[in-house]
Design an enzyme around this catalytic site. Structure first.
Site, short mmCIF file in Angstrom:
data_model
loop_
_atom_site.label_atom_id
_atom_site.label_comp_id
_atom_site.label_asym_id
_atom_site.label_seq_id
_atom_site.Cartn_x
_atom_site.Cartn_y
_atom_site.Cartn_z
N ARG A 48 -1.63 13.63 7.49
CA ARG A 48 -2.77 14.24 7.95
C ARG A 48 -3.69 13.52 8.74
NH1 ARG A 48 -5.99 16.27 3.04
NH2 ARG A 48 -4.48 14.85 1.71
N GLN A 93 9.36 -0.72 0.19
CA GLN A 93 9.73 0.36 -0.36
C GLN A 93 10.31 1.40 0.54
OE1 GLN A 93 6.87 3.16 -1.86
NE2 GLN A 93 8.07 3.79 -3.60
N GLY A 136 -4.99 13.22 -11.02
CA GLY A 136 -4.22 12.99 -12.55
C GLY A 136 -5.50 13.06 -13.42
N TYR A 168 -27.30 -9.93 39.95
CA TYR A 168 -26.11 -10.58 39.46
C TYR A 168 -26.43 -11.96 39.24
CZ TYR A 168 -21.46 -12.12 38.29
OH TYR A 168 -20.71 -12.64 37.78
#
Ligand code: UD1
Ligand code: CA
Length: 476
Positions: free
Chosen positions: A17, A82, A146, A384
């Site tokens: 996403r 993994q 969960g 400058y």
């Protein structure tokens, strides 16, 4: 005696996403990779090691983090891969062989950046040497998470994932944050018994909770109230929301030290682009107006004022200095410093190696690079100064520049004390303007000048009296 601590950080997910080419855990919050925020906690907790489980973009993640980490280590950092990703239990299975085998592990996710070290310490204390501790929060809308299933006595029994939960279980509002502390010797054993017999066909790390209960290992639910600490990043919107939450936390901490922010919601502190850690230190009575961004290491002295919309990076602002709005200061590696009582901006630009003395004035559209300006020197408009050494009380006129670059090499301009440089001058380096000298406006100075001299180097003015301008011929 406290147990040895190892961190397991799951960072193999794709982060679909985010719709980004980069792995999610390398997305930045406050200029720092999400995963780096998680690793910073390891340093604070005196962890012995951290094992990062990578998958999507593994090589990129490993390169980015190993490079950034070397400076701050203090613990052993390991990566395991993994491939493929078969669930959180499977992710932790890959990490376990890299652990020492004793002690306690905290399982974290690389995309949850705002967990505080003291929260993790609390979780660790709850686990002690031989318990399992789950970090939980209560959510008004727990959808997707969960759920923590407790028995009538309130003891944690297991975690059930949303997709496997019954109607009654879905009504539970206490959720598992994704962060747990668990003794490694038990963890290894339980992981070997995991299966993927569930609604998603994944190896759920959360299944080890019921195993702990069955084995008589106490499971403690360590509940916190701050949902931000367990919030993950899945989308650009969530990333921005956590960024604001983090910045607000930083702003409040500054205000507690006495810094006055016009609006704590409009302040940003970030690591700089080279990875120097955000570090803003302020003295007493510092005022910071809205919209300012501070990157890398910035020090601001007593009573200094920072106007709206300034971007200040790797710089030191001395006491009583005033930085007017829209000023950009970036010292990069060389640093930049502003002296006591100096006035800078609005719309000024200070670059690496700008070293300004006391009460120096730098006005609008003035750029200063690798130049030292002694006390009281002024360059107020459109100018400058590059590779210049400017003496005390020098007045540097509007539109004047140092021509410090000959196309191949840079050269220095020295302007001694009390010099007056008129408007629109070009000082072609290497060149020295002697003390107390004056340079007439519009001069291009290529040769060094004597102290006290007036130097003028421009086309001589001619004036023709009673000049009649050409007129248009009348049409025939
Ligand atoms: C997980 C928990 C859930 C909890 C939620 C909190 C499980 C089974 N569920 O759910 O109880 O409420 O976090 O946010 O653990 N990852 C890997 N390899 C994988 C799978 C995931 O490294 O094979 C990483 C992801 O990149 C992510 C983290 O593990 O950083 C969590 O994975 P995610 O898929 O977000 O877990 P959830 O299903 O949200
Ligand atoms: Ca998730």
């Amino acid at each position: 005696m406290t147990a040895q601590l190892d961190l397991i950080i799951m960072a193999a997910g794709k982060g679909t996403r985010m719709k980004s080419r980069y792995p999610k855990v390398l997305q930045k919050l406050a200029g720092r990779a999400l995963l780096q925020h998680v690793l910073d906690q390891a340093a604070q907790l005196q962890a012995r090691s951290a094992v990062v489980v990578t998958g999507h973009g593994a090589a990129q993640v490993e390169a980015a983090i190993a490079g950034a980490q070397s400076a701050t280590a203090g613990f052993d950092l390991k990566f395991v891969r993994q491939e493929p990703q078969l669930g959180t239990g499977h992710a932790v299975q890959q990490a376990v062989p890299a652990l020492a085998g004793d002690g306690v592990a905290i399982v974290l996710s690389g995309d949850v950046p705002l967990t505080q070290a003291d929260t993790l310490q609390g979780l660790l204390d709850a686990a002690g040497q031989d318990k399992m501790a789950l970090l939980t929060v209560t959510m008004d809308d727990p959808t997707g998470y969960g759920r923590i299933v407790r028995n009538a006595a309130g003891t944690v029994q297991r975690i059930v994932e949303q997709k496997d939960a019954s109607e009654a279980e879905r009504a539970i509002t206490e959720i598992y944050s994704g962060i747990m502390a668990v003794p490694v010797k038990h963890l290894t054993q339980w992981l070997s018994r995991l299966n993927n017999d569930n609604a998603q066909g994944e190896y759920y790390l959360t299944d080890i909770v019921a195993m702990a209960v069955a084995d008589g290992v106490p499971v403690v639910g360590h509940r916190i109230s701050d949902v931000l600490q367990v919030a993950g990043v899945n989308s650009p919107l969530q990333l921005a929301e956590l960024e604001r939450a983090h910045q607000l936390r930083v702003a409040k901490a500054l205000m507690e030290q006495g810094v006055r922010l016009a609006d704590p919601a409009r302040l940003d502190l970030r690591d700089d682009v080279r990875g120097a850690k955000a570090d803003l230190r302020c003295g007493q009575d510092v005022d910071i107006d809205v919209g300012c961004i501070f990157t890398g290491k910035v020090e601001i002295g007593d009573g200094a004022q920072i106007g709206a919309y300034c971007h200040i990076s790797n710089a030191r602002i001395a006491a009583g200095a005033v930085i007017h709005p829209f000023t950009h200061i970036d010292g990069e590696q060389a640093g930049a410093s502003v002296g006591e009582g100096a006035l800078i901006g609005p719309f000024a630009r200070l670059r690496p190696g700008a070293q300004l003395g006391r009460e120096v004035h730098i006005g609008n559209f003035v750029e200063v690079k690798n130049s030292t300006l002694a006390d009281g020197a002024k360059a107020n408009h459109l100018a400058y100064l590059g590779d210049a050494t400017v003496g005390e009380r020098v007045n540097y006129g509007a539109g004047s520049i140092t021509a410090n670059y000959d196309g191949a090499n840079k050269h220095r301009t020295v302007i001694e004390a009390d010099v007056h440089i008129g408007s629109n001058c070009v000082l072609v380096a290497p060149v020295t303007i002697g003390a107390g000298g004056t340079v007439g406006g519009g001069s291009t100075i290529t040769k060094s000048t004597e102290p006290g001299a007036l130097s003028v180097a421009r086309g001589k003015q001619i004036s023709i009296s009673n000049w009649t301008r050409p007129a248009k011929q009348p049409k025939a």
